[in-house]
Every structure is written in C-alpha cells, then in structure tokens.
Enzyme design. Sequence first.
Site, short mmCIF file in Angstrom:
data_model
loop_
_atom_site.label_atom_id
_atom_site.label_comp_id
_atom_site.label_asym_id
_atom_site.label_seq_id
_atom_site.Cartn_x
_atom_site.Cartn_y
_atom_site.Cartn_z
N HIS A 21 0.84 -1.20 0.00
CA HIS A 21 0.00 0.00 0.00
C HIS A 21 0.87 1.25 0.00
O HIS A 21 2.10 1.16 -0.14
CB HIS A 21 -1.00 -0.03 1.17
CG HIS A 21 -0.38 -0.10 2.54
ND1 HIS A 21 0.30 0.95 3.11
CD2 HIS A 21 -0.37 -1.10 3.45
CE1 HIS A 21 0.71 0.60 4.32
NE2 HIS A 21 0.34 -0.66 4.55
N HIS A 149 -0.62 -1.41 17.71
CA HIS A 149 -1.82 -2.00 17.10
C HIS A 149 -3.07 -1.87 17.95
O HIS A 149 -4.16 -2.23 17.51
CB HIS A 149 -1.55 -3.47 16.74
CG HIS A 149 -0.53 -3.62 15.66
ND1 HIS A 149 0.81 -3.74 15.92
CD2 HIS A 149 -0.65 -3.59 14.30
CE1 HIS A 149 1.48 -3.81 14.79
NE2 HIS A 149 0.62 -3.71 13.80
N LYS A 303 -2.85 -2.59 7.29
CA LYS A 303 -3.80 -3.65 6.99
C LYS A 303 -4.69 -3.91 8.20
O LYS A 303 -5.89 -4.07 8.08
CB LYS A 303 -3.05 -4.92 6.62
CG LYS A 303 -3.99 -6.07 6.39
CD LYS A 303 -3.30 -7.21 5.71
CE LYS A 303 -4.28 -8.32 5.44
NZ LYS A 303 -4.42 -9.23 6.56
N1 MSP Z 1 9.09 -6.61 8.36
C1 MSP Z 1 9.30 -5.46 9.16
C2 MSP Z 1 10.58 -4.75 8.76
C3 MSP Z 1 11.81 -5.58 8.80
S1 MSP Z 1 13.19 -4.70 8.22
C4 MSP Z 1 14.47 -5.70 8.48
C5 MSP Z 1 8.12 -4.52 8.98
N2 MSP Z 1 7.39 -4.70 7.86
S2 MSP Z 1 6.10 -3.84 7.43
O1 MSP Z 1 5.52 -4.51 6.31
O2 MSP Z 1 5.26 -3.62 8.55
O3 MSP Z 1 6.66 -2.53 6.84
C6 MSP Z 1 6.97 -1.49 7.67
C7 MSP Z 1 7.50 -0.35 6.85
O4 MSP Z 1 6.63 -0.01 5.76
C8 MSP Z 1 7.55 0.92 7.68
O5 MSP Z 1 8.70 0.96 8.49
C9 MSP Z 1 7.54 1.95 6.59
O6 MSP Z 1 8.78 1.96 5.99
C10 MSP Z 1 6.50 1.38 5.64
N3 MSP Z 1 5.14 1.72 6.04
C11 MSP Z 1 4.12 0.85 6.28
N4 MSP Z 1 3.01 1.56 6.60
C12 MSP Z 1 3.29 2.87 6.57
C13 MSP Z 1 2.51 4.04 6.65
N5 MSP Z 1 1.24 4.02 6.94
N6 MSP Z 1 3.12 5.21 6.40
C14 MSP Z 1 4.44 5.30 6.03
N7 MSP Z 1 5.19 4.21 5.92
C15 MSP Z 1 4.71 3.00 6.35
O7 MSP Z 1 7.94 -3.67 9.82
#
Ligand code: MSP
Length: 493
Positions: A21, A149, A303
């Site tokens: 997303h 969460h 999500k």
């Molecule tokens: N799998 C771990 C990261 C491991 S790194 C070795 C994780 N994954 S995640 O799917 O939750 O992705 C998190 C990252 O996605 C955030 O740190 C950011 O970079 C990006 N984002 C996910 N949702 C976001 C927003 N709503 N806004 C901005 N960025 C965000 O954490």
Amino acid sequence: MASSKKYYISTPLYYVNSRPHIGHAYTTLAADVLKRHLKSIGKDVYLQTGTDEHGINIERISSENNKTPKEWADDVVKDFKEMWKVLHIDYDYFIRTTDDYHQKQVQLIFERLIRSGDIYKGSYDGLYCSSCETFYDESELVEGNCPIHKKPVEKVNEETYFFRLSKYQDLLLKYYSENPSFLSPSFRAPEILRFVEGGLKDISVSRTRVKWGIPVLSDPNHTIYVWFDALINYITGIGYDIEKEKNEKFESFWPCDLHLIGKEIFRFHAVIWPAILLALKLPLPKKVYAHGWWTVDGEKMSKSRGNIINPLDIVKEYGVDVFRYFIFKEVPFGQDGDFSMELLKAKYNSDLANGIGNLFSRTVNMVRKYLDNVMPEKPEDSEIFSRFLAMQKDIYKDIEELQFSLALDKVMKAVSIMNKEVDTKKPWELAKSDTVALKKFLNEMVWCLRLVSRWIYPFMPDTSAKMNMYLAIGKTQHPDVNAAKLTPLFPKK
Ligand code: MSP
C-alpha cells in the site's frame, strides 16, 4: 555528499501478510528518488528492498487461505514486484527472507554468536504482540494493549535463546555520540538515546512455538526470531558470507549508507541491528532515517486497521509521476501526513497542470512559433539562468538530506518565477517590437526549463524524459518532435 562513489540504500523488508500500500510505496519511492538523484551525479548506487516472510502472522494468514506459508508469500511477492514496476522503482536486488542463501547465513551467524557467548539459552516470561512481532514491557502497553496495534498482547512463557543486547549499551551510546547523523532525523534521536541510556535488557531471539521460521542449526526445536532473521538481510543481500575471509561485493558496499525505515521500527534499526553488527565485529551503518506515517483521518494506514489506499488506483487516474510528486511534495519527509484525494487533486491542478505543465506548453509553443523550433544556444550573462544554476546546489542538498518537500518547493518556486516572467515580458508583444529581446528571452526560458526538467527527474522520471525530448536536450533541433503534436503534460482535471 561524501566523496566515496559507492552508495548503499536499503528499505525495510515488508511483511507479506499485507498487500503493498501507500506506506510501503512511500519508503521504497524515497529510496528510488535518492538513488536516481545520486546516479545522475555520478554515484554507483545500490538499492535493496524485499520481503520479510517468516513468523506467526504469515503462518496464520496462509493457513486461513489454505496455502502453505511459502505459497502465500510467493503470491504476495508478485504483488510487491508488480507494484515496484508500476511505480518505476529502480531497485537492484529484491531479497526474500526465504531465500536459501539468506537462511543459511542467518543460521551460521546464530551459531557463531552462540559460540561467542552473545547468544545464550534461557527462558522467557513476557508479553508479545504478534502483529509487531515484538515483546513489550507491562509499562509500554497502552490500556493493556499493544501501543502500535491497540490490540491485546499474548502472555508468552517459553524456553528461548537470548541475544546479549545489554552488553552493547555503552558501545552504542559511544557510536551515537561520535556519529551524530546516525540517528536521523535528529528530532527522533532523543527517543533512542533515552531508551538506551535507560538500560538495555537482553532480548529473546528464538521461538519454540513458531514453526514457520529459520531453525536454529544446533537446536532445531527453536526457530530464529523474525526480526533477528530479517535485519540480517542488509548484509546477506550484498553477499556477506560468514565463512569467508574476504568478500568483494560485500566489502565494496558495506557499511550501508542509509537504512530508510518508518518511525515504528526505529529501535530495531538503531539499537538491535547495530548491536548484532557489533557482536559480529562488522562496521556499523552510516545512517538510519526514520520517516513518518501516512495516515487516513489521523490513523496509521495499515492492513490491521483496514484503511489502506492502493497506489495503483491513484496511478490509474493520474499517472505514476503525479503520485510520486504528491507524496513527497505535500508532507515533509520525517513527519506524518494525512492522505486525501481532494488534496491530491488540488495539488495536481495548481502545481502540475497550471504550474509545470502550463510553463512547458507555452515555452515549447513559443520556440516553435518564434524560433522555428531551433533550440537556442546557452544564454550568456543571463541573470535568471545564473540564479537558477545557483538554486540547483540547494535542491541537490535538500534531496541528499532527504528534505524532498523542500527540494520540490524550490522547483515550484522556480516554475512560478518563469511563469511570471512570461506574463510580464509578454514575448508575443516582443515578437512585434524587438525580436532580439524576444530571442534572448526564449533562450533563457528554454535553458531554465531544461534545469527544471533535470530537478524533477528523480521525482517524475517520465515527465522529465518527455520534457527533455521536446526541449531537445543536447541537440539544437529535434526532427521527430518538430512534427509531433504537443499534448499537455498534465491535462487539467
Ligand atoms: N518486516 C518489518 C521490517 C523488517 S526490516 C528488516 C516490517 N514490515 S512492514 O511490512 O510492517 O513494513 C513497515 C515499513 O513499511 C515501515 O517501516 C515503513 O517503511 C513502511 N510503512 C508501512 N506503513 C506505513 C505508513 N502508513 N506510512 C508510512 N510508511 C509506512 O515492519
């Protein structure tokens, strides 16, 4: 910018329990913008992204969908790769934590750290949020729930291996103080300093109840904690091999120049990750930059909250460059921003349709009409062109400091200066009264617009390419374009 030619940028590895997303696109696009800019000034940039595929969440979601975790992950990985293609992300390597090479290295690293005493066996009694894959202290909960969460946490009691994080407290503090830009942006540094100064506890790095994970080689009842597994991607992806004395690719890119992440995973990257590297006696990354969140009505887009906006819908309506422009222009990188389609439309019309688009059409049309489409020589002693050239340094600096919105503000300011110049100089009147002045003026406009095209390139590569074609960069005249119908870059909506 540092003088070394190599530059390594990483994004987080995204969990495959969610389809990609705007949040995921945001970090990956930021990495791409920086990469395109650095490449354009001659750096050898390596950009790594990928997916985090182990852990209880993936185990659960795949079984709910009657798939094996790997089948499920394969499916979601396709979506991520497709998304990166649509968004024109120029990544060099997509790593998956299920890759054999990565898994093997993670196992060997774990064994090495058992041998060095950095990992030891014990038992854990604590509170766990499976959505974060994180243990929490009672004091960190908000009304008894996970602070991120807002869901109940689970009580967990099991035998586990611990990583001796506590041992690295002083070394970490020393590194932070000797490398002040490591914790970026600087306004987020106090949060980490307070946490580390408050005393680090050893952390649990294996689970016996999670089957979908990398088994501990010497004790396969345990799987390796997903975060321990995933963080290591930053070195396995560039070929780190714990069994080898030397590894060229790894040594040429490590230490990483920039780990780009969202603010909720700052601790993992600023505390746990450097501690693992210290235990492995490897150099530490130069910078971890934690940006803010995209929210919808003030809530983080995710999500689990069900408030996801799919970038592909925006791309379908506006095109990829508009999306790329909007997410970086509107909100200072580092801060949170609330996403709204109304705002996107307003910015589209004001900045792109009426701003750059209008400037481009009127300039190209005038070159056709008054200069017979012959592209002019670089203007000499032009006040406006010199001013624009001077702006370039600041724009580049903004991009290198990840101040994307400031860079784009400057670009838009330049566009508005040019649009005003056209309005006040009235070239259509000069055409009747002073053709020498007209020619000089159009020279200046073309050359300034060529700069604008260069500046927008990292953000809007397609638009820049189209502008370059019509502005015949590097040519005096472009025969194909001569005949081509000029369509607006950004039709008004
Ligand atoms: N799998 C771990 C990261 C491991 S790194 C070795 C994780 N994954 S995640 O799917 O939750 O992705 C998190 C990252 O996605 C955030 O740190 C950011 O970079 C990006 N984002 C996910 N949702 C976001 C927003 N709503 N806004 C901005 N960025 C965000 O954490």
